[in-house]
Design a protein around this motif. Structure first.
Motif, mmCIF file in Angstrom:
data_model
loop_
_atom_site.group_PDB
_atom_site.id
_atom_site.type_symbol
_atom_site.label_atom_id
_atom_site.label_comp_id
_atom_site.label_asym_id
_atom_site.label_seq_id
_atom_site.Cartn_x
_atom_site.Cartn_y
_atom_site.Cartn_z
ATOM 1 N N TRP A 225 -45.617 15.814 37.687
ATOM 2 C CA TRP A 225 -46.865 15.193 37.250
ATOM 3 C C TRP A 225 -47.248 14.007 38.126
ATOM 4 O O TRP A 225 -48.420 13.813 38.450
ATOM 5 N N LEU A 226 -46.263 13.198 38.506
ATOM 6 C CA LEU A 226 -46.560 12.078 39.399
ATOM 7 C C LEU A 226 -47.107 12.566 40.727
ATOM 8 O O LEU A 226 -48.056 12.003 41.281
ATOM 9 N N ASP A 227 -46.495 13.639 41.241
ATOM 10 C CA ASP A 227 -46.939 14.220 42.502
ATOM 11 C C ASP A 227 -48.361 14.738 42.373
ATOM 12 O O ASP A 227 -49.211 14.515 43.239
ATOM 13 N N ARG A 228 -48.622 15.443 41.265
ATOM 14 C CA ARG A 228 -49.947 16.020 41.039
ATOM 15 C C ARG A 228 -51.003 14.935 40.858
ATOM 16 O O ARG A 228 -52.100 15.008 41.429
ATOM 17 N N ILE A 229 -50.663 13.924 40.044
ATOM 18 C CA ILE A 229 -51.624 12.859 39.763
ATOM 19 C C ILE A 229 -51.946 12.035 41.012
ATOM 20 O O ILE A 229 -53.113 11.748 41.301
ATOM 21 N N SER A 230 -50.908 11.654 41.770
ATOM 22 C CA SER A 230 -51.146 10.838 42.968
ATOM 23 C C SER A 230 -51.975 11.589 43.993
ATOM 24 O O SER A 230 -52.876 11.028 44.623
ATOM 25 N N ALA A 231 -51.689 12.900 44.162
ATOM 26 C CA ALA A 231 -52.486 13.706 45.094
ATOM 27 C C ALA A 231 -53.917 13.831 44.595
ATOM 28 O O ALA A 231 -54.872 13.748 45.375
ATOM 29 N N GLY A 232 -54.078 14.022 43.282
ATOM 30 C CA GLY A 232 -55.420 14.139 42.714
ATOM 31 C C GLY A 232 -56.214 12.857 42.849
ATOM 32 O O GLY A 232 -57.422 12.883 43.116
ATOM 33 N N ILE A 233 -55.533 11.708 42.667
ATOM 34 C CA ILE A 233 -56.220 10.424 42.799
ATOM 35 C C ILE A 233 -56.708 10.210 44.227
ATOM 36 O O ILE A 233 -57.834 9.762 44.458
ATOM 37 N N LEU A 234 -55.856 10.557 45.204
ATOM 38 C CA LEU A 234 -56.263 10.425 46.606
ATOM 39 C C LEU A 234 -57.495 11.280 46.893
ATOM 40 O O LEU A 234 -58.443 10.829 47.542
ATOM 41 N N ALA A 235 -57.456 12.535 46.411
ATOM 42 C CA ALA A 235 -58.595 13.426 46.631
ATOM 43 C C ALA A 235 -59.853 12.883 45.947
ATOM 44 O O ALA A 235 -60.944 12.904 46.523
#
Length: 205
Positions: A184-194
């Motif tokens: 989830w951290l990986d998904r959220i951080s990538a989503g925030i960058l995008a």
């Protein structure tokens, strides 16, 4: 240049560094993959500030402030780069899921993480505008040596703040040792960058 003046400028830089933004999310993104890439990204973000310090020193930052087109172009480039980082992370994660691999943070070399940090800061015009607005308040006459001295102070402060952030983030993930949490951290951080990238580009068009 007095010690008190340098400490005052360092305080302003500290306030800027602790505010959440694209650079902090970028450091988080790499810290999930390990302490080494996280620290490398943090150092890259810090050193990227010297680019803007140099621009202010030679007077080019004024062009960015006065030219809406130049500001828009740099802002769009920065947004597109953040979007690229986010989309690449999401695609890598999806590929691992399709291949049946366990979902783990995307590994990155210290070199690539450092480069990403440098580019993230160098393509962020808000850093340049910060220098342009603050440096004249601490220098009676803006000289190359004076501006670069303040730039080095900002680099040191940013390196310390982002470095601590990278250590805390990487160790928190290591201590938890829960695949779902890191997923989830990986998904959220990538989503925030995008999302930051999309938002930056959209606001510039």
């Amino acid at each position: 240049m007095s010690l008190g003046l340098l400490l005052s400028f360092a305080g302003v830089c500290f306030l800027l560094a602790i505010l959440p933004g694209p650079d902090s999310f970028l450091v988080l993104r790499y810290s999930i993959g390990g302490l080494r890439p996280g620290l490398a990204a943090a150092m890259g973000v810090a050193i990227g500030g010297l680019f803007w310090a140099a621009l202010v020193a030679v007077g080019l930052a004024a062009i960015v402030e006065q030219s809406a087109t130049a500001y828009r172009v740099i802002k769009i480039l920065g947004g597109l780069y953040l979007l690229y980082l986010g989309v690449r992370a999401l695609r890598t994660r999806r590929k691992k899921k399709v291949d049946g691999e366990s979902i783990t943070p995307v590994a990155a070399s210290a070199r690539s993480a450092f480069g990403a940090g440098v580019l993230s800061c160098a393509l962020n015009p808000k850093v340049g505008l910060f220098y342009l607005a603050v440096v004249p308040q601490f220098l009676t006459v803006v000289t190359f040596a004076g501006a670069m001295t303040l730039g080095i102070v900002e680099v040191v402060v940013a390196a310390l703040v982002m470095g601590v952030f990278a250590v805390v983030a990487s160790r928190a993930v290591a201590l938890l040792r829960r695949p779902k949490v890191t997923d989830w951290l990986d998904r959220i951080s990538a989503g925030i960058l995008a999302a930051l990238g999309v938002g930056t580009v959209a606001s510039s068009i």
